[in-house]
Design an enzyme around this catalytic site. Structure first.
Site, mmCIF file in Angstrom:
data_model
loop_
_atom_site.group_PDB
_atom_site.id
_atom_site.type_symbol
_atom_site.label_atom_id
_atom_site.label_comp_id
_atom_site.label_asym_id
_atom_site.label_seq_id
_atom_site.Cartn_x
_atom_site.Cartn_y
_atom_site.Cartn_z
ATOM 1 N N GLY A 15 14.182 8.486 3.493
ATOM 2 C CA GLY A 15 14.608 7.988 4.798
ATOM 3 C C GLY A 15 16.065 7.571 4.806
ATOM 4 N N THR A 41 11.025 7.341 -4.068
ATOM 5 C CA THR A 41 9.691 7.580 -4.614
ATOM 6 C C THR A 41 9.333 9.061 -4.592
ATOM 7 O OG1 THR A 41 8.977 5.403 -3.884
ATOM 8 C CG2 THR A 41 7.243 6.995 -4.357
ATOM 9 N N CYS A 42 9.522 9.709 -3.456
ATOM 10 C CA CYS A 42 9.039 11.086 -3.302
ATOM 11 C C CYS A 42 9.640 12.004 -4.362
ATOM 12 C CB CYS A 42 9.368 11.598 -1.903
ATOM 13 S SG CYS A 42 8.835 13.297 -1.657
ATOM 14 N N CYS A 47 5.833 12.608 -4.485
ATOM 15 C CA CYS A 47 5.384 13.937 -4.017
ATOM 16 C C CYS A 47 5.833 15.095 -4.895
ATOM 17 C CB CYS A 47 5.894 14.228 -2.609
ATOM 18 S SG CYS A 47 6.507 12.865 -1.657
ATOM 19 N N LYS A 50 4.478 15.032 -8.532
ATOM 20 C CA LYS A 50 3.012 15.146 -8.364
ATOM 21 C C LYS A 50 2.608 16.588 -8.099
ATOM 22 C CE LYS A 50 1.442 15.432 -4.688
ATOM 23 N NZ LYS A 50 1.277 14.391 -3.701
ATOM 24 N N TYR A 97 20.434 15.223 -3.768
ATOM 25 C CA TYR A 97 20.400 14.040 -2.894
ATOM 26 C C TYR A 97 21.745 13.300 -2.917
ATOM 27 C CZ TYR A 97 15.664 14.066 -1.110
ATOM 28 O OH TYR A 97 14.536 14.386 -0.387
ATOM 29 N N TYR A 177 -5.184 8.695 -1.518
ATOM 30 C CA TYR A 177 -4.380 9.872 -1.869
ATOM 31 C C TYR A 177 -4.100 9.948 -3.379
ATOM 32 C CZ TYR A 177 -2.655 10.597 3.003
ATOM 33 O OH TYR A 177 -2.521 10.853 4.341
ATOM 34 N N GLU A 181 -5.608 12.650 -6.103
ATOM 35 C CA GLU A 181 -4.642 13.645 -6.597
ATOM 36 C C GLU A 181 -4.505 13.561 -8.116
ATOM 37 O OE1 GLU A 181 -1.794 14.357 -2.697
ATOM 38 O OE2 GLU A 181 -1.056 13.030 -4.249
ATOM 39 N N ARG A 198 -14.111 1.162 -4.654
ATOM 40 C CA ARG A 198 -14.916 0.082 -4.066
ATOM 41 C C ARG A 198 -15.737 0.565 -2.864
ATOM 42 N NH1 ARG A 198 -10.055 -3.636 -1.431
ATOM 43 N NH2 ARG A 198 -9.332 -2.130 0.100
ATOM 44 N N GLY A 261 -3.185 1.431 -3.585
ATOM 45 C CA GLY A 261 -2.305 1.192 -2.452
ATOM 46 C C GLY A 261 -0.892 0.817 -2.862
ATOM 47 N N ALA A 340 -1.607 15.963 4.155
ATOM 48 C CA ALA A 340 -2.328 16.756 3.151
ATOM 49 C C ALA A 340 -2.534 15.925 1.901
ATOM 50 C CB ALA A 340 -1.524 18.003 2.804
ATOM 51 N N HIS A 434 -6.159 40.034 8.468
ATOM 52 C CA HIS A 434 -7.310 40.251 7.606
ATOM 53 C C HIS A 434 -6.892 40.917 6.299
ATOM 54 C CE1 HIS A 434 -11.532 40.688 6.753
ATOM 55 N NE2 HIS A 434 -11.339 41.964 6.475
ATOM 56 N N GLU A 439 -7.738 33.376 9.127
ATOM 57 C CA GLU A 439 -8.287 34.129 10.261
ATOM 58 C C GLU A 439 -9.551 33.458 10.814
ATOM 59 O OE1 GLU A 439 -10.085 38.046 9.453
ATOM 60 O OE2 GLU A 439 -9.871 37.579 7.325
HETATM 61 P P1 NDP Z 1 -4.192 4.582 -0.264
HETATM 62 O O1 NDP Z 1 -4.016 3.547 0.756
HETATM 63 O O2 NDP Z 1 -4.307 5.992 0.149
HETATM 64 O O3 NDP Z 1 -5.478 4.241 -1.132
HETATM 65 C C1 NDP Z 1 -5.613 3.014 -1.762
HETATM 66 C C2 NDP Z 1 -7.006 2.949 -2.330
HETATM 67 O O4 NDP Z 1 -7.130 1.796 -3.126
HETATM 68 C C3 NDP Z 1 -8.077 2.869 -1.251
HETATM 69 O O5 NDP Z 1 -9.144 3.688 -1.651
HETATM 70 C C4 NDP Z 1 -8.438 1.401 -1.244
HETATM 71 O O6 NDP Z 1 -9.745 1.164 -0.863
HETATM 72 C C5 NDP Z 1 -8.246 1.025 -2.693
HETATM 73 N N1 NDP Z 1 -7.899 -0.375 -2.890
HETATM 74 C C6 NDP Z 1 -6.941 -1.088 -2.267
HETATM 75 N N2 NDP Z 1 -6.893 -2.343 -2.735
HETATM 76 C C7 NDP Z 1 -7.854 -2.431 -3.682
HETATM 77 C C8 NDP Z 1 -8.309 -3.475 -4.513
HETATM 78 N N3 NDP Z 1 -7.761 -4.684 -4.461
HETATM 79 N N4 NDP Z 1 -9.324 -3.208 -5.364
HETATM 80 C C9 NDP Z 1 -9.886 -1.990 -5.404
HETATM 81 N N5 NDP Z 1 -9.495 -0.959 -4.634
HETATM 82 C C10 NDP Z 1 -8.495 -1.179 -3.775
HETATM 83 O O7 NDP Z 1 -3.013 4.325 -1.295
HETATM 84 P P2 NDP Z 1 -2.476 5.171 -2.526
HETATM 85 O O8 NDP Z 1 -2.072 4.160 -3.528
HETATM 86 O O9 NDP Z 1 -3.424 6.239 -2.916
HETATM 87 O O10 NDP Z 1 -1.192 5.860 -1.918
HETATM 88 C C11 NDP Z 1 -0.254 5.088 -1.176
HETATM 89 C C12 NDP Z 1 0.231 5.864 0.002
HETATM 90 O O11 NDP Z 1 1.152 6.835 -0.421
HETATM 91 C C13 NDP Z 1 -0.847 6.650 0.739
HETATM 92 O O12 NDP Z 1 -1.528 5.857 1.676
HETATM 93 C C14 NDP Z 1 -0.055 7.736 1.390
HETATM 94 O O13 NDP Z 1 0.417 7.306 2.631
HETATM 95 C C15 NDP Z 1 1.078 7.970 0.420
HETATM 96 N N6 NDP Z 1 0.829 9.172 -0.374
HETATM 97 C C16 NDP Z 1 0.815 10.377 0.242
HETATM 98 C C17 NDP Z 1 0.551 11.523 -0.462
HETATM 99 C C18 NDP Z 1 0.525 12.826 0.252
HETATM 100 O O14 NDP Z 1 1.056 12.924 1.340
HETATM 101 N N7 NDP Z 1 -0.096 13.862 -0.316
HETATM 102 C C19 NDP Z 1 0.290 11.497 -1.897
HETATM 103 C C20 NDP Z 1 0.307 10.169 -2.461
HETATM 104 C C21 NDP Z 1 0.571 9.060 -1.719
HETATM 105 P P3 NDP Z 1 -10.237 1.208 0.673
HETATM 106 O O15 NDP Z 1 -10.358 2.642 1.034
HETATM 107 O O16 NDP Z 1 -11.539 0.508 0.645
HETATM 108 O O17 NDP Z 1 -9.197 0.485 1.453
#
Ligand code: NDP
Length: 457
Positions: A15, A41-42, A47, A50, A97, A177, A181, A198, A261, A340, A434, A439
């Site tokens: 950004g 990060t990306c 990304c 990854k 960059y 995500y 992944e 969880r 997260g 995605a 095809h 398709e």
């Molecule tokens: P996400 O928010 O996608 O997932 C976090 C996961 O951790 C959820 O399943 C959540 O559970 C769980 N969680 C959160 N807090 C706790 C806790 N205290 N104890 C146990 N489990 C917990 O975050 P990610 O870390 O996977 O990725 C961060 C962000 O980065 C993504 O949201 C996305 O926006 C971005 N990203 C995008 C990608 C892409 O475009 N391909 C690839 C990687 C990251 P619950 O579901 O119950 O909330």
């Protein structure tokens, strides 16, 4: 009042760099401060590396079906080679960059910036004070780790990119995500992988058929799924890490990774001194133009907690430059964002899930599940799933969800039509190519099922 710069950008990620480049292109005097590597990060630990790792892990799938096409393949995998080649590519992108900031005339300052007021910041190492007419905070986010005993024994995606060797087994906590992944990557590279979540199914918030299909795909890849469980403590045992689960079970792993997260990087950058308001989750509160409550301070990307997706940060950064330096106020529509997940199978989605759409009026659902052609000569049973959700009245496409090979590529292209308000009839008008997977999207006959007054019929 005169300022040293027109725009001071804090953070050289997706950004920040896009905002800086566009602002400089429009003639603004721009400085970008970055304390770490340029790219954010990306590029550095998200990304890009990854996806390279995902590619590496998918060779295993190709080797598996190769004999059915007549190939005999002897394979072995060397992790240090992958990491070294990934590092080379990241270095190349980082240089690109840097050039994106400097080529149009921007200045890159390698330091940490701390805001000292609405128009000023101090550079921590050099002690220099900088003034700017506008400041853009684009400091991104960091992995959140649950506060449990022994948490320091775990790693996050940051460290996973730099491991010296593959662990003999790995436990990943999370169901989002990053968790799915990295489970895909490690399992594909032959590491016995366990995912503990969880919730009761991975990818909360995604269409339920995608979640179920991904769950099956992960299991087929050998990922062990443990639901409705968390890690309550970690302990070292020799070179292993023992996870103590919430159900009182203990188990040792070669590594434990948290994918629980990410949180905004808003601490220690002087936001309080500048009077910038935060959201309850610690991210920066902004309006649709990415302006904070302080007129001269803007924020884009993960630090605002709106959408933690690179293309959104890029667009937000670009639009801040449009608004401030091109007399062309623009804001990003966050209501329809395609996304995605590069797991195996790949997941891509745009618009409403079936569950959401059913609460928005009468809908028709077109669903296809089929064996992708590349697997038909082998015994591999992974299936592709495509789901198109349309309004019963008028046929407007409300959601598209694809699970399987090239899902992201297909949804990316379909997003153009969907963004233009395409209907089922518009999809039908396109002549099929095809044989392709895509398709299927233009050859759906009648709906698989319908919802009328919220009920499935
Ligand atoms: P996400 O928010 O996608 O997932 C976090 C996961 O951790 C959820 O399943 C959540 O559970 C769980 N969680 C959160 N807090 C706790 C806790 N205290 N104890 C146990 N489990 C917990 O975050 P990610 O870390 O996977 O990725 C961060 C962000 O980065 C993504 O949201 C996305 O926006 C971005 N990203 C995008 C990608 C892409 O475009 N391909 C690839 C990687 C990251 P619950 O579901 O119950 O909330």
């Amino acid at each position: 009042m005169s300022f040293e710069y027109d725009l001071l950008v804090i953070g050289a990620g997706s950004g920040g760099v896009r905002a800086a480049r566009m602002a400089a292109t429009y003639g603004a005097k721009v400085a970008v401060v970055e304390e770490d590597r340029v790219g954010g990060t990306c590029v550095i630990r998200g990304c890009v590396p990854k996806k390279l790792f995902v590619y590496a892990s998918r060779f295993a799938d190709m080797f598996e079906i190769a004999p059915s096409f007549g190939w005999t393949v002897e394979s072995s995998f060397d992790w240090p080679t992958l990491v070294a080649n990934k590092d080379k590519e990241i270095a190349r992108l980082e240089a690109a960059y840097v050039a994106a900031v400097e080529k149009p005339g921007g200045t890159l300052l390698r330091d940490r910036a701390v805001l000292t007021g609405p128009n000023s910041a101090r550079l921590v190492s050099s002690g220099r004070e900088i003034t700017a007419r506008y400041i853009l905070v684009a400091t991104g986010g960091h992995p959140h780790i649950p506060d449990i005993p022994g948490k320091e024994l775990g790693i996050t995606s940051n460290e996973a990119f730099e491991l010296k060797q593959l662990p003999h087994s790995i436990l990943i906590e999370g169901g989002g995500y990053i968790a799915v992944e990295f489970a895909t990557v490690f399992a594909g590279l032959g590491v016995p992988t366990t995912l503990v979540y969880r919730g009761d199914k991975v990818l909360r918030g995604f269409d339920d058929d995608l979640r179920t299909g991904l769950e099956a795909g992960l299991q087929e890849r050998g990922v062990k799924l443990i639901y409705e469980t968390t890690i309550r403590a970690l302990e070292a045992k020799g070179s292993d890490v023992v996870a103590r689960f919430s159900d009182e079970v203990d188990a040792p792993f070669g590594a434990v990774m948290f994918a629980t997260g990410r949180r905004a990087n808003t601490r220690g950058i002087g936001l309080e001194a500048a009077g910038v308001e935060l959201n309850p989750d610690g991210s920066i509160k902004v309006d649709r133009y990415s302006k904070t409550n302080v007129d001269s301070i803007y924020a884009v990307g993960d630090v605002t907690g709106r959408s933690q997706l690179t293309p959104i940060a890029v667009r937000e950064g670009w639009y801040v430059a449009e608004t401030l330096f091109n007399d062309n106020p623009q804001w990003v529509d966050h209501s329809q964002i395609g996304t995605a997940v590069f797991a195996e199978p790949e997941v891509a989605t745009i618009g409403l899930t079936e569950e959401e759409a059913a609460t928005h009026g009468d809908i028709d659902v077109y669903l296809a599940r089929f064996r992708p052609m590349i697997n038909t000569l082998s015994t591999k049973s992974t299936r592709t799933m495509m789901k198109l959700i349309t309004a019963a009245d008028g046929g407007k496409v409300l959601g598209l969800h694809i699970l399987g090979k090239d899902a992201a590529e297909m949804v990316q292209v379909a997003a153009v039509a969907i963004g233009m308000g395409a209907t089922k009839a518009d999809f039908d008008r396109a002549i099929a190519m095809h044989p392709t997977a895509g398709e299927e999207l233009v050859t759906f006959k009648g709906p698989t099922h319908r919802y009328r007054n919220g009920a499935k019929v």
